[in-house]
Write a protein that holds these residues in place. Structure first.
Motif, PDB file in Angstrom:
ATOM      1  N   ARG A 111      -3.700   0.532  -2.984  1.00 38.75           N
ATOM      2  CA  ARG A 111      -3.356  -0.867  -2.721  1.00 38.75           C
ATOM      3  C   ARG A 111      -2.849  -1.494  -4.021  1.00 38.75           C
ATOM      4  O   ARG A 111      -3.527  -1.428  -5.045  1.00 38.75           O
ATOM      5  CB  ARG A 111      -4.615  -1.602  -2.221  1.00 38.75           C
ATOM      6  N   VAL A 150      -5.188   6.253  -0.336  1.00 41.46           N
ATOM      7  CA  VAL A 150      -4.502   4.987  -0.074  1.00 41.46           C
ATOM      8  C   VAL A 150      -4.568   4.155  -1.354  1.00 41.46           C
ATOM      9  O   VAL A 150      -5.645   3.939  -1.906  1.00 41.46           O
ATOM     10  CB  VAL A 150      -5.155   4.205   1.090  1.00 41.46           C
ATOM     11  N   HIS A 153       0.392   5.268   1.213  1.00 39.85           N
ATOM     12  CA  HIS A 153      -0.477   6.212   1.920  1.00 39.85           C
ATOM     13  C   HIS A 153      -0.030   7.638   1.621  1.00 39.85           C
ATOM     14  O   HIS A 153       1.136   7.978   1.849  1.00 39.85           O
ATOM     15  CB  HIS A 153      -0.412   5.978   3.437  1.00 39.85           C
ATOM     16  N   ASP A 168       0.830  -1.207   0.000  1.00 43.87           N
ATOM     17  CA  ASP A 168       0.000   0.000   0.000  1.00 43.87           C
ATOM     18  C   ASP A 168       0.864   1.256   0.000  1.00 43.87           C
ATOM     19  O   ASP A 168       1.981   1.246   0.526  1.00 43.87           O
ATOM     20  CB  ASP A 168      -0.895   0.057   1.254  1.00 43.87           C
TER      21      ASP A 168
END
Length: 378
Positions: free
Chosen positions: A100, A98, A22, A20
């Motif tokens: 992924r 975010v 952020h 991920d």
């Protein structure tokens, strides 16, 4: 500047294998690597950096939804390197993101460590097959791997219903139609109802969030299709209860009967950091036999766990038994195993017994420190 930055970020994430990314105002970008959060040693993001990054990848539709609702999800491809599932949202008035990473290469069920019985179950002509676990436990990866297995081995029509689309499936032996909620179809339940008129063999339902979707999935499984679904439950027994509890009381008996004839198996999974890097999955596996179907029908789901223990030769296993094995094979640390256990106290006792070299893990180990008190306290 933002576009250069996003490309650099995505490239670094793919190269390092971050799960991920952020993007939050007030700190540098953060990668999640093997389950741990790592700040990058770059500049702290300002409000307009975050907005610039967001605008460089978010489609119009998602930007509108962010303004109207405060958050939006979408998927996008980063060249041939990887796909990302992105959630953009507001916090304290700032934009956060975010991302992924969805890998491009699909692992086989064997590479994931999925027991062979799962592959057998999904090759059945009909029934509901559930993959469950908390967010980020690898459910999407497991499902993608099983769908890909079907795709490579049989000539089926596969329909996936996702929010957003994660893994891209190409037509191999099977034909695959992937429908995205909000883009191709308004809702999960609507998409399942439509799917039944589209001559499918296999329907993948990204998330069974609400009563309507659960209902539609069960009836699709009853009418002769293999239906894959996911729920955020931690155990096989808990999954069965969650589905039944989603229905109002007066319908629960009927649902128990429907579920008992349509469900073929449940895999509950969690991901643990592996000693030496990477991660590995622990699986709880329920194969629905006629005996287990009876337990569901007769509202005796509390007996499912012991049925799983006695069903080992059919490929069934409890989460804690698998965790114990992973610990014994020195793949994972004790604290990580206990953190994922259904019954951490019991598992701790078993591990303690194994460390003491007691062969029978069912024996109660002497409590440490009891001996000093003179005798064993029996």
């Amino acid at each position: 500047m933002a576009t250069i930055l996003i490309d650099k970020l995505l490239q670094a994430a793919v190269k390092q294998g971050a799960s991920d990314i952020h993007i939050v105002v007030g700190q540098p970008p953060v990668f999640r690597l093997h389950g741990r959060m790592r700040k990058l040693e770059t500049k702290v993001l300002e409000a307009d950096d975050a907005v610039g990054l967001m605008k460089s990848i978010a489609p119009e539709r998602a930007q509108r939804e962010l303004q109207e609702r405060g958050s939006a999800d979408f998927g996008f491809a980063f060249g041939d390197l990887a796909r990302f599932r992105v959630s953009i949202f507001k916090q304290r008035g700032f934009v956060s993101m975010v991302l992924r990473q969805i890998p491009n290469t699909m692992l086989t069920p064997q590479q994931l460590g999925l027991p062979d019985v799962c592959v057998k179950l999904v090759m059945r002509p009909r029934g509901l097959f559930l993959v469950t676990g908390p967010t980020g436990s690898g459910k999407s990866t497991t499902l993608a791997s099983l769908v890909n297995y079907i795709n490579e081995n049989v000539d089926h029509h596969i329909i996936t219903i996702e929010d957003p689309i994660e893994f891209y499936h190409y037509h191999k032996k099977s034909t695959v139609n992937q429908r995205e909620i909000g883009v191709d179809v308004p809702s999960f339940s609507e998409a399942i109802r439509r799917a039944l008129r589209q001559d499918p063999d296999v329907i993948l339902v990204g998330e069974m969030r609400d009563l309507e979707t659960i209902e539609a999935a069960i009836s699709a499984a009853e009418t002769g299709h293999v239906v894959f679904g996911t729920l955020h439950t931690n155990s096989a027994q808990g999954t069965i209860n969650r589905i039944i509890d989603a229905f109002p009381g007066n319908l629960q008996d009927q649902v128990r009967t429907q579920l008992s004839t349509s469900i073929i198996g449940v895999v509950a999974q969690s991901l643990l950091p592996k000693i030496g890097g990477g991660r590995c999955a622990a699986y709880e596996i329920l194969v629905v036999t006629s005996g287990i179907a009876n337990l569901i029908r007769e509202n005796k789901t509390f007996r499912i766990n012991s049925a799983i223990q006695t069903g080992a030769k059919l490929g069934m296993q409890l989460m804690d038994d698998h965790l114990f094995r992973l610990w014994r094979e020195q793949k994972v640390l004790i604290e990580d195993v206990l953190g994922k256990a259904q019954n951490p106290d019991d598992l701790a006792k078993r591990i303690y017994a194994a460390q003491q070299g007691l062969d029978d893990p069912t024996k109660e180990p002497d409590e440490p420190g009891m001996r000093k008190a003179g005798g064993h306290g029996h």
